[in-house]
Design a protein around this motif. Sequence first.
Motif, PDB file in Angstrom:
ATOM      1  N   SER A 161       0.822  -1.218   0.000  1.00  0.00           N
ATOM      2  CA  SER A 161       0.000   0.000   0.000  1.00  0.00           C
ATOM      3  C   SER A 161       0.856   1.268   0.000  1.00  0.00           C
ATOM      4  O   SER A 161       0.382   2.334  -0.401  1.00  0.00           O
ATOM      5  CB  SER A 161      -0.909   0.020   1.233  1.00  0.00           C
ATOM      6  N   GLY A 162       2.092   1.171   0.476  1.00  0.00           N
ATOM      7  CA  GLY A 162       2.956   2.342   0.556  1.00  0.00           C
ATOM      8  C   GLY A 162       2.744   3.161   1.806  1.00  0.00           C
ATOM      9  O   GLY A 162       3.391   4.199   1.997  1.00  0.00           O
ATOM     10  N   ASN A 227       0.909   6.303  -8.228  1.00  0.00           N
ATOM     11  CA  ASN A 227       0.254   6.082  -6.946  1.00  0.00           C
ATOM     12  C   ASN A 227      -1.045   6.870  -6.904  1.00  0.00           C
ATOM     13  O   ASN A 227      -1.304   7.731  -7.757  1.00  0.00           O
ATOM     14  CB  ASN A 227       1.163   6.472  -5.782  1.00  0.00           C
ATOM     15  N   ILE A 228      -1.837   6.607  -5.891  1.00  0.00           N
ATOM     16  CA  ILE A 228      -3.184   7.160  -5.829  1.00  0.00           C
ATOM     17  C   ILE A 228      -3.184   8.688  -5.746  1.00  0.00           C
ATOM     18  O   ILE A 228      -4.073   9.354  -6.282  1.00  0.00           O
ATOM     19  CB  ILE A 228      -3.952   6.540  -4.633  1.00  0.00           C
ATOM     20  N   GLU A 229      -2.179   9.266  -5.088  1.00  0.00           N
ATOM     21  CA  GLU A 229      -2.142  10.715  -4.917  1.00  0.00           C
ATOM     22  C   GLU A 229      -1.864  11.449  -6.223  1.00  0.00           C
ATOM     23  O   GLU A 229      -2.127  12.652  -6.319  1.00  0.00           O
ATOM     24  CB  GLU A 229      -1.108  11.096  -3.859  1.00  0.00           C
ATOM     25  N   GLU A 230      -1.340  10.764  -7.228  1.00  0.00           N
ATOM     26  CA  GLU A 230      -1.033  11.412  -8.499  1.00  0.00           C
ATOM     27  C   GLU A 230      -2.182  11.325  -9.502  1.00  0.00           C
ATOM     28  O   GLU A 230      -2.095  11.842 -10.604  1.00  0.00           O
ATOM     29  CB  GLU A 230       0.230  10.800  -9.101  1.00  0.00           C
ATOM     30  N   ASN A 245     -13.833   1.374   1.516  1.00  0.00           N
ATOM     31  CA  ASN A 245     -15.086   0.667   1.744  1.00  0.00           C
ATOM     32  C   ASN A 245     -15.071  -0.815   1.391  1.00  0.00           C
ATOM     33  O   ASN A 245     -15.994  -1.535   1.765  1.00  0.00           O
ATOM     34  CB  ASN A 245     -16.219   1.350   0.963  1.00  0.00           C
ATOM     35  N   ILE A 246     -14.060  -1.265   0.679  1.00  0.00           N
ATOM     36  CA  ILE A 246     -13.955  -2.688   0.322  1.00  0.00           C
ATOM     37  C   ILE A 246     -12.706  -3.260   0.981  1.00  0.00           C
ATOM     38  O   ILE A 246     -11.584  -2.818   0.712  1.00  0.00           O
ATOM     39  CB  ILE A 246     -13.870  -2.881  -1.208  1.00  0.00           C
ATOM     40  N   ALA A 247     -12.907  -4.239   1.853  1.00  0.00           N
ATOM     41  CA  ALA A 247     -11.778  -4.841   2.562  1.00  0.00           C
ATOM     42  C   ALA A 247     -10.808  -5.486   1.573  1.00  0.00           C
ATOM     43  O   ALA A 247     -11.230  -6.153   0.625  1.00  0.00           O
ATOM     44  CB  ALA A 247     -12.275  -5.883   3.560  1.00  0.00           C
ATOM     45  N   GLY A 248      -9.516  -5.266   1.797  1.00  0.00           N
ATOM     46  CA  GLY A 248      -8.501  -5.868   0.937  1.00  0.00           C
ATOM     47  C   GLY A 248      -8.295  -5.150  -0.375  1.00  0.00           C
ATOM     48  O   GLY A 248      -7.610  -5.663  -1.264  1.00  0.00           O
ATOM     49  N   ALA A 249      -8.868  -3.939  -0.531  1.00  0.00           N
ATOM     50  CA  ALA A 249      -8.710  -3.193  -1.776  1.00  0.00           C
ATOM     51  C   ALA A 249      -7.413  -2.392  -1.765  1.00  0.00           C
ATOM     52  O   ALA A 249      -6.937  -1.956  -0.717  1.00  0.00           O
ATOM     53  CB  ALA A 249      -9.892  -2.251  -1.992  1.00  0.00           C
ATOM     54  N   MET A 250      -6.833  -2.191  -2.939  1.00  0.00           N
ATOM     55  CA  MET A 250      -5.641  -1.365  -3.063  1.00  0.00           C
ATOM     56  C   MET A 250      -5.597  -0.728  -4.444  1.00  0.00           C
ATOM     57  O   MET A 250      -6.336  -1.118  -5.356  1.00  0.00           O
ATOM     58  CB  MET A 250      -4.372  -2.193  -2.830  1.00  0.00           C
TER      59      MET A 250
END
Length: 473
Positions: A161-162, A227-230, A245-250
């Motif tokens: 996940s970082g 990454n998600i922030e970009e 909201n979804i377990a195990g999501a990345m």
Amino acid sequence: MKNDIKHFLLGMITLVALLAGGFGGGALLTSCSSDNDEMTLDLSGDCLIEEFVLNNKYKASISTEKRLLKVKVPVDFDAKGDMVVTSVKLSAGATANVKVGDHLNLNADRPLHVTNGDRYLDYQLSVRNDEAVMKTFILEGVKGAIDEANKTVKVAVTAKSGINLSNATFFVECSEDAVCSPASGTKANFNAPVTITLTDNTASNTYTVTVEVIANPTALFVGEAANIEELNVEEKAAAKWLLGNIAGAMYASWSDIATDNINLDEVKFVFWHHHCSPSGSYNQFKEAEPEAMLAVAKMKELWENGVGFVLSRSAVNYAIALGAQPEDSYPNNVWGEDSHKMGSDPWHMFVFDAAHPLWANLKKFPGAPDDAVYTLDENYTTCNTTSQFGFFGEYASGKNAVEEKTGGRALAGNDHEVPAWELKASNGQYGHGGIICIGSGLFDWNSPTDYTSNYHDNMGGIMLNAYNYVGKE
């Protein structure tokens, strides 16, 4: 003529006072004297509440701007059904619809009306117990599962996940008036359980937050950024919803997938929400999305192995790349960013089958037909990039033509478009392992303007329904 002018001026003064909350409130309509035609509108006094006390001890905090009197009582106070007004102080000359000595049932909010001559001001009187309850916990974009009975919070993050758990930022949404310690928005070391205490006068609760690191993701949000922030703000909001909201999501970039940087063995669900200027053909889409096309073999393998997908906005075209939709069925009603701010009746779409699992348990707009689905709110501004089917030319027959063209099932229509459809799983069945396509500008995750979230919560409802329908085993 003189009388007409005076009556007109009286009406205008009254109207302005009513529309503007006139002179500290509204104005009550009076009349002109029939003898001397002089106006008798009395606007000289104020309508302010200076003090309000219940049961000799519970003093209201007064917000004239919000027209609210809020009285806080202890967490275990259970006598709101019979409270006594023991002090009311008003502006000179003002009167109210409650007085000292009145017994009030305040299990629910009640109006409080203050008048002074021909001016008035309406307040809401609210009695609220002290409360220290955690509503939401988010660790670096990942939403925790709150067990209120045991006062625990569990957060699942992936090994890749970082997130630096030794110095991670958390956010807490608590009940009104509660104070969080350590403060929301600060950092803590989550390599071990972290305790967070909420207090509100007589109410206090301590929650224990535990972070679980999972080896492999079970759900993915995919995108072009490293990454998600970009990601752009629209895609980032959608990605953060999935991770929260979804377990195990990345989050995974196309490069991560194409280079085997992520273990996909346990993935059951993939979400790609792509906000960009749409292409006019499938060939243009492929040229515009080279990184996504590099990962197509891996993604197609997921679909063939029963993984469910939600593809939205321009991402609907990836269904063609996966082999789930014919190449010549590229949407024919597309446009780029065309933002719109919603009014009191936001845009909506009409579903073809209100009993379909995708539309279950959504909030209904008052007075709207059962087949109307709302995802936006008043003052919400949608960026409105769209990739859908239009009922013109070869699509003149609408729903049936779209289904024949895509080999799927149309889910919703709006005016002359089909903005949502579903495709079968690789085993030829709808449902688990299938693909939900939503190309509508109504499927929007981020508003640059402030709004009160109401029907926009249906976005999360639709996604949870989709996850349960095509992804979750």
